[in-house]
Design a protein around this motif. Structure first.
Motif, PDB file in Angstrom:
ATOM      1  N   TYR A   1       0.870  -1.192   0.000  1.00  0.00           N
ATOM      2  CA  TYR A   1       0.000   0.000   0.000  1.00  0.00           C
ATOM      3  C   TYR A   1       0.898   1.230   0.000  1.00  0.00           C
ATOM      4  N   ASN A   2       0.809   2.042  -0.972  1.00  0.00           N
ATOM      5  CA  ASN A   2       1.581   3.294  -1.048  1.00  0.00           C
ATOM      6  C   ASN A   2       3.043   3.089  -0.625  1.00  0.00           C
TER       7      ASN A   2
ATOM      8  N   ALA B   1       2.445  -4.678   3.238  1.00  0.00           N
ATOM      9  CA  ALA B   1       1.587  -5.227   4.307  1.00  0.00           C
ATOM     10  C   ALA B   1       1.657  -6.749   4.339  1.00  0.00           C
TER      11      ALA B   1
ATOM     12  N   PRO C   1      -0.683 -10.444  15.594  1.00  0.00           N
ATOM     13  CA  PRO C   1      -0.938  -9.171  16.275  1.00  0.00           C
ATOM     14  C   PRO C   1      -1.489  -8.126  15.309  1.00  0.00           C
ATOM     15  N   SER C   2      -1.968  -7.041  15.868  1.00  0.00           N
ATOM     16  CA  SER C   2      -2.528  -5.963  15.059  1.00  0.00           C
ATOM     17  C   SER C   2      -1.499  -5.473  14.040  1.00  0.00           C
ATOM     18  N   GLY C   3      -1.947  -5.333  12.798  1.00  0.00           N
ATOM     19  CA  GLY C   3      -1.087  -4.778  11.757  1.00  0.00           C
ATOM     20  C   GLY C   3      -0.198  -5.795  11.064  1.00  0.00           C
ATOM     21  N   CYS C   4      -0.336  -7.092  11.391  1.00  0.00           N
ATOM     22  CA  CYS C   4       0.568  -8.092  10.786  1.00  0.00           C
ATOM     23  C   CYS C   4       0.161  -8.461   9.364  1.00  0.00           C
ATOM     24  N   GLY C   5      -1.011  -8.034   8.920  1.00  0.00           N
ATOM     25  CA  GLY C   5      -1.419  -8.284   7.533  1.00  0.00           C
ATOM     26  C   GLY C   5      -2.491  -9.349   7.375  1.00  0.00           C
ATOM     27  N   LYS C   6      -3.089  -9.786   8.479  1.00  0.00           N
ATOM     28  CA  LYS C   6      -4.055 -10.888   8.366  1.00  0.00           C
ATOM     29  C   LYS C   6      -5.349 -10.464   7.658  1.00  0.00           C
ATOM     30  N   THR C   7      -5.866  -9.278   7.978  1.00  0.00           N
ATOM     31  CA  THR C   7      -7.107  -8.835   7.314  1.00  0.00           C
ATOM     32  C   THR C   7      -6.853  -8.586   5.834  1.00  0.00           C
ATOM     33  N   THR C   8      -5.696  -8.003   5.533  1.00  0.00           N
ATOM     34  CA  THR C   8      -5.359  -7.768   4.122  1.00  0.00           C
ATOM     35  C   THR C   8      -5.339  -9.101   3.371  1.00  0.00           C
TER      36      THR C   8
ATOM     37  N   GLU D   1      -9.386  -6.688  -2.103  1.00  0.00           N
ATOM     38  CA  GLU D   1      -8.062  -6.104  -2.373  1.00  0.00           C
ATOM     39  C   GLU D   1      -7.426  -6.949  -3.466  1.00  0.00           C
TER      40      GLU D   1
ATOM     41  N   GLU E   1     -12.489 -11.470  11.978  1.00  0.00           N
ATOM     42  CA  GLU E   1     -12.725 -11.168  13.404  1.00  0.00           C
ATOM     43  C   GLU E   1     -14.220 -11.245  13.700  1.00  0.00           C
TER      44      GLU E   1
HETATM   45  P1  ATP Z   1      -5.771  -5.632  12.830  1.00  0.00           P
HETATM   46  O1  ATP Z   1      -5.863  -6.828  13.700  1.00  0.00           O
HETATM   47  O2  ATP Z   1      -5.412  -4.392  13.588  1.00  0.00           O
HETATM   48  O3  ATP Z   1      -6.943  -5.445  11.927  1.00  0.00           O
HETATM   49  P2  ATP Z   1      -4.250  -6.841  10.647  1.00  0.00           P
HETATM   50  O4  ATP Z   1      -3.239  -7.864  11.024  1.00  0.00           O
HETATM   51  O5  ATP Z   1      -5.528  -7.342  10.132  1.00  0.00           O
HETATM   52  O6  ATP Z   1      -4.469  -5.848  11.866  1.00  0.00           O
HETATM   53  P3  ATP Z   1      -4.060  -5.328   8.225  1.00  0.00           P
HETATM   54  O7  ATP Z   1      -5.364  -4.628   8.417  1.00  0.00           O
HETATM   55  O8  ATP Z   1      -3.996  -6.387   7.203  1.00  0.00           O
HETATM   56  O9  ATP Z   1      -3.527  -5.905   9.610  1.00  0.00           O
HETATM   57  O10 ATP Z   1      -2.939  -4.222   7.925  1.00  0.00           O
HETATM   58  C1  ATP Z   1      -1.588  -4.552   7.622  1.00  0.00           C
HETATM   59  C2  ATP Z   1      -0.840  -3.255   7.337  1.00  0.00           C
HETATM   60  O11 ATP Z   1      -1.343  -2.675   6.140  1.00  0.00           O
HETATM   61  C3  ATP Z   1      -0.986  -2.213   8.427  1.00  0.00           C
HETATM   62  O12 ATP Z   1       0.241  -1.527   8.561  1.00  0.00           O
HETATM   63  C4  ATP Z   1      -2.061  -1.291   7.878  1.00  0.00           C
HETATM   64  O13 ATP Z   1      -1.893   0.019   8.363  1.00  0.00           O
HETATM   65  C5  ATP Z   1      -1.820  -1.363   6.385  1.00  0.00           C
HETATM   66  N1  ATP Z   1      -3.064  -1.171   5.612  1.00  0.00           N
HETATM   67  C6  ATP Z   1      -4.170  -1.952   5.682  1.00  0.00           C
HETATM   68  N2  ATP Z   1      -5.108  -1.504   4.826  1.00  0.00           N
HETATM   69  C7  ATP Z   1      -4.591  -0.408   4.212  1.00  0.00           C
HETATM   70  C8  ATP Z   1      -5.075   0.494   3.210  1.00  0.00           C
HETATM   71  N3  ATP Z   1      -6.282   0.356   2.672  1.00  0.00           N
HETATM   72  N4  ATP Z   1      -4.240   1.493   2.829  1.00  0.00           N
HETATM   73  C9  ATP Z   1      -3.013   1.624   3.352  1.00  0.00           C
HETATM   74  N5  ATP Z   1      -2.495   0.815   4.290  1.00  0.00           N
HETATM   75  C10 ATP Z   1      -3.271  -0.197   4.713  1.00  0.00           C
END
Ligand code: ATP
Length: 373
Positions: free
Chosen positions: A29-30, A34, A53-60, A69, A175
């Motif tokens: 992303y930019n 991720a 953990p939060s931000g590890c990329g699982k939702t992406t 995406e 989640e």
């Molecule tokens: P959480 O449990 O907090 O939801 P996660 O593990 O699901 O976290 P992601 O949501 O996949 O994490 O995000 C992974 C990284 O990508 C993070 O640094 C987030 O800020 C970044 N990110 C996610 N979506 C976008 C987006 N649409 N644009 C830019 N950056 C993004």
């Protein structure tokens, strides 16, 4: 890492069918990465969780499987077919979102029927399938209510029914229980598990709750900083973590950093930074030299009031603190070396006095040496 490589390898064997395969998938992303070139092979019919953990990329990762995406690199297959050019609504996968994403102006019935109406199914087919879906999630009596008239758990059930109405091959859950309080969350965990068993389809769930992942999943992928650290059954990731991150993230553990001083096919001798000498069972992928993290789970450690001779690891310390956790206590022991060790004991454990010396001890087989790299 050899085990991890086989578990995540997309290589297929004759009798294993995969519903979802990620091949070297990345997402940037930019300019910020991720997800970093991950491989995952999710078997048909399994309950698979992506934990981290939060931000590890699982939702992406989940959103790329759903089609919300687009991967920056790599390929995603569902039932052997590349999804790269398939829009979300044409993929054989539906998503349940944490936020439920229900239509507030529609009743429960209308919310669930929505997907079938879009597909222009016949009136009688819609009637039958919505009725079955309502029965599946035990909401028959609430069909005419609006989302605002439902509890969080009931709204989540509507979201699940709506995602299942098109009979997807794969149910993606982002989640799904994150917004519920602890008691309801536990109840819904049982319901999800029952639903998975009844339907027999593949569930892929994203969660940051390790207990939820351990109790529901057939296998778990643990992610950290956009990468998959390990894939395995709950027992494998708990008992045989392959990295210090996994050992620390799943359950509680004591981590001691040290250098290998001697290596044997069965045993490693490690000198910690604080100067104590540990005897550790050799790893599945034998280690011979270098710095390692030694992991010892609090429940594997015993406390004695006198030195114990017939054990591989025994160290003197003092009881520093005790934390009551309902079903057990955590005793924090300060070793003479300065290391602080957490020991799990039953609540019936009679605590030694804070100024009396005590001894913590554990067997070599109850600790693991994990490569730092
Ligand atoms: P959480 O449990 O907090 O939801 P996660 O593990 O699901 O976290 P992601 O949501 O996949 O994490 O995000 C992974 C990284 O990508 C993070 O640094 C987030 O800020 C970044 N990110 C996610 N979506 C976008 C987006 N649409 N644009 C830019 N950056 C993004």
């Amino acid at each position: 890492m050899a085990e991890m490589a086989t578990q995540t390898s997309p290589t297929r064997s004759v009798d294993v069918k995969f519903d979802v395969e990620l091949r070297k998938v990345s997402k940037v992303y930019n300019g910020e990465t991720a997800v970093r070139g991950i491989d995952l092979s999710i078997r048909r019919g399994e309950f698979f969780s992506i934990l981290g953990p939060s931000g590890c990329g699982k939702t992406t990762t989940l959103r790329m499987v759903a089609g919300f995406e687009h991967p920056s690199a790599g390929d995603i297959l569902i039932r052997d077919r590349s999804m790269l050019n398939v829009p979300p609504y044409k993929r054989p996968a539906n998503t349940v979102f944490q936020s439920y994403a229900l239509f507030g102006h529609m009743t429960v019935w209308e919310n669930i029927a929505f997907g079938l109406k879009i597909q222009r199914c016949s009136r009688s087919e819609i009637q039958d399938r919505v009725r079955d879906a309502l029965k599946l999630v035990k909401l028959e009596s609430l069909a005419n209510r609006f989302p605002a008239q439902l509890s969080g758990g009931q709204q989540q059930r509507v979201a699940v029914a709506r995602a299942l109405i098109n009979r997807p091959a794969v149910l993606l859950l982002d989640e799904p229980l994150g917004a519920l309080d602890l008691k309801l969350r536990k109840e819904m965990q049982v319901e999800l598990s029952t639903l998975h068993r009844e339907l027999g389809i593949t569930f892929v769930m994203v969660t940051h709750d390790q207990e939820e992942a351990l109790s529901l999943s057939d296998r778990i992928a643990i992610m950290n900083l956009g990468k998959v650290e390990q894939v395995g059954t709950p027992e494998q990731v708990y008992d045989r973590p392959q990295t210090a991150f996994v050992a620390n993230f799943i359950g509680d553990t004591n981590l001691l950093r040290g250098k290998i001083e001697g290596a044997h096919p069965q045993t490693l001798w490690i000198r910690t930074e604080t100067g104590i000498k540990l005897t550790v069972q050799q790893s599945a992928n034998p280690l011979t030299s270098g710095w390692v993290m030694v992991s010892v789970r609090p429940e594997k450690i015993q406390i004695a009031l006198a030195p114990v001779g017939d054990t591989a690891n025994c160290f003197e310390g003092r009881l520093q603190d005790v934390m009551y956790l309902g079903t057990h206590v955590h005793c924090f022991v300060q070793l003479k070396s300065g290391d602080r060790i957490t020991v799990r004991q039953p609540t019936s454990f009679s605590l030694p006095s804070a100024d009396a010396p005590l001894y913590v001890h554990w067997a070599a087989a109850d600790s693991l040496a994990l490569s730092e790299s």
